[in-house]
Design an enzyme around this catalytic site. Sequence first.
Site, PDB file in Angstrom:
ATOM      1  N   TRP A  44       0.907  -1.380   0.122  1.00 19.95           N
ATOM      2  CA  TRP A  44      -0.163   0.110  -0.125  1.00 19.95           C
ATOM      3  C   TRP A  44       0.903   1.263   0.156  1.00 19.95           C
ATOM      4  CZ3 TRP A  44      -1.317   3.436   4.468  1.00 19.95           C
ATOM      5  CH2 TRP A  44      -2.209   4.116   4.084  1.00 19.95           C
ATOM      6  N   TYR A  45       2.049   1.245   0.447  1.00 25.01           N
ATOM      7  CA  TYR A  45       2.723   2.371   0.545  1.00 25.01           C
ATOM      8  C   TYR A  45       3.051   3.078  -0.856  1.00 25.01           C
ATOM      9  CZ  TYR A  45       3.810   0.832   5.401  1.00 25.01           C
ATOM     10  OH  TYR A  45       3.821   0.449   6.693  1.00 25.01           O
ATOM     11  N   SER A  46       2.947   4.117  -1.230  1.00 20.43           N
ATOM     12  CA  SER A  46       3.055   4.703  -2.378  1.00 20.43           C
ATOM     13  C   SER A  46       2.500   3.909  -3.593  1.00 20.43           C
ATOM     14  CB  SER A  46       4.497   5.134  -2.803  1.00 20.43           C
ATOM     15  OG  SER A  46       4.908   6.066  -1.773  1.00 20.43           O
ATOM     16  N   ASN A  47       1.188   3.150  -3.164  1.00 16.62           N
ATOM     17  CA  ASN A  47       0.626   2.407  -4.324  1.00 16.62           C
ATOM     18  C   ASN A  47       1.370   1.509  -4.873  1.00 16.62           C
ATOM     19  OD1 ASN A  47      -1.851   3.243  -3.426  1.00 16.62           O
ATOM     20  ND2 ASN A  47      -1.627   5.006  -4.944  1.00 16.62           N
TER      21      ASN A  47
END
Length: 335
Positions: A58-61
């Site tokens: 999920w971090y920075s997609n």
Amino acid sequence: METVSFGRTGLKVSKLCFGTMTLGSSEWKPWALDKADSLPILKQALDLGITFFDMADWYSNGEGERVVGPALTSMVPRDRLVLTTKAFYAMSDDPNDQGLSRKHLLSSVEASLRRMGTDYVDIFMVHAFDPDTPIEETMEALHDIVRSGKARYLGASTMFAWQFAQMNHVARENGWTPFVNMQCQYSLLYRENEREMLPYCLDQGIAVTCFSPLARGWLAGSKDTRSNTDVMFARNYGDALDREICARVETIAMERDRTMAEVALAWVYAQEAICCPIIGAGSVNQVENNVTALDLELTPDEIETLDRLYRPRDVINDYVTNPMPRHLGGVLTDS
């Protein structure tokens, strides 16, 4: 950098884990750093002896994994690193591209490994509890991921103690791989996990890694892009008592000629139940300052001074009752 045992496993990790939520793409969050600014921070962490790095799809997609994984393995042999990633939050508008279903978990680990440029992750974690998927389905899928060699260990984050215990119970009852790691929020301003989660993990020999040890910057006295734009900064902290605790941290910092961040981190480092605090950084200097806190030993009187003001507060686990749409940045439980 000291190396410590990871709970009752044979795994050894650096005393600090580096959290990478701030690295990846500024298009995701205004306080996230792009690749060019992320690389010096990762190098500094390695130079200071950190070999344990925490990621999430999920971090920075997904861009966080693309930046962090290849950068680390270009600087240090893969076998000398302990890499963690997580799955749960929505990665697209596809209803199957979220949660802890077998379909999503198997797809997520494959996608994460491709982005990271490695064929296995040391710890594969569920990022939150999924009330919409049977626990048996989740735990069997996770077991199959371990059996396939794509993950060495399993961990979990951001859930209630009864949920975590139930998931481990189901795994053990079926002969599946249990969790060896709980990643939870813990700081001088948020200590609710002391009630049940930390005692459970101590009893079971489960390694606890804690995120947000500086309460999103409150305990560092920071005023920066993240504090001005992160919805969690003001949503969960900042009442009169929080400010008084921060003032006591500042007083001790001034008396010791140290920073507020060093004092707040030293308090976390002194907690027996915490295996590895997760530190983050938005600059090379912040990495160094956070590591320096390992050398600061608070006196019993200083610890008691910092402890005494805490009072019970609402549990920060909003996804269970208040999920956020993906376009608002996901749920409100992450580090």
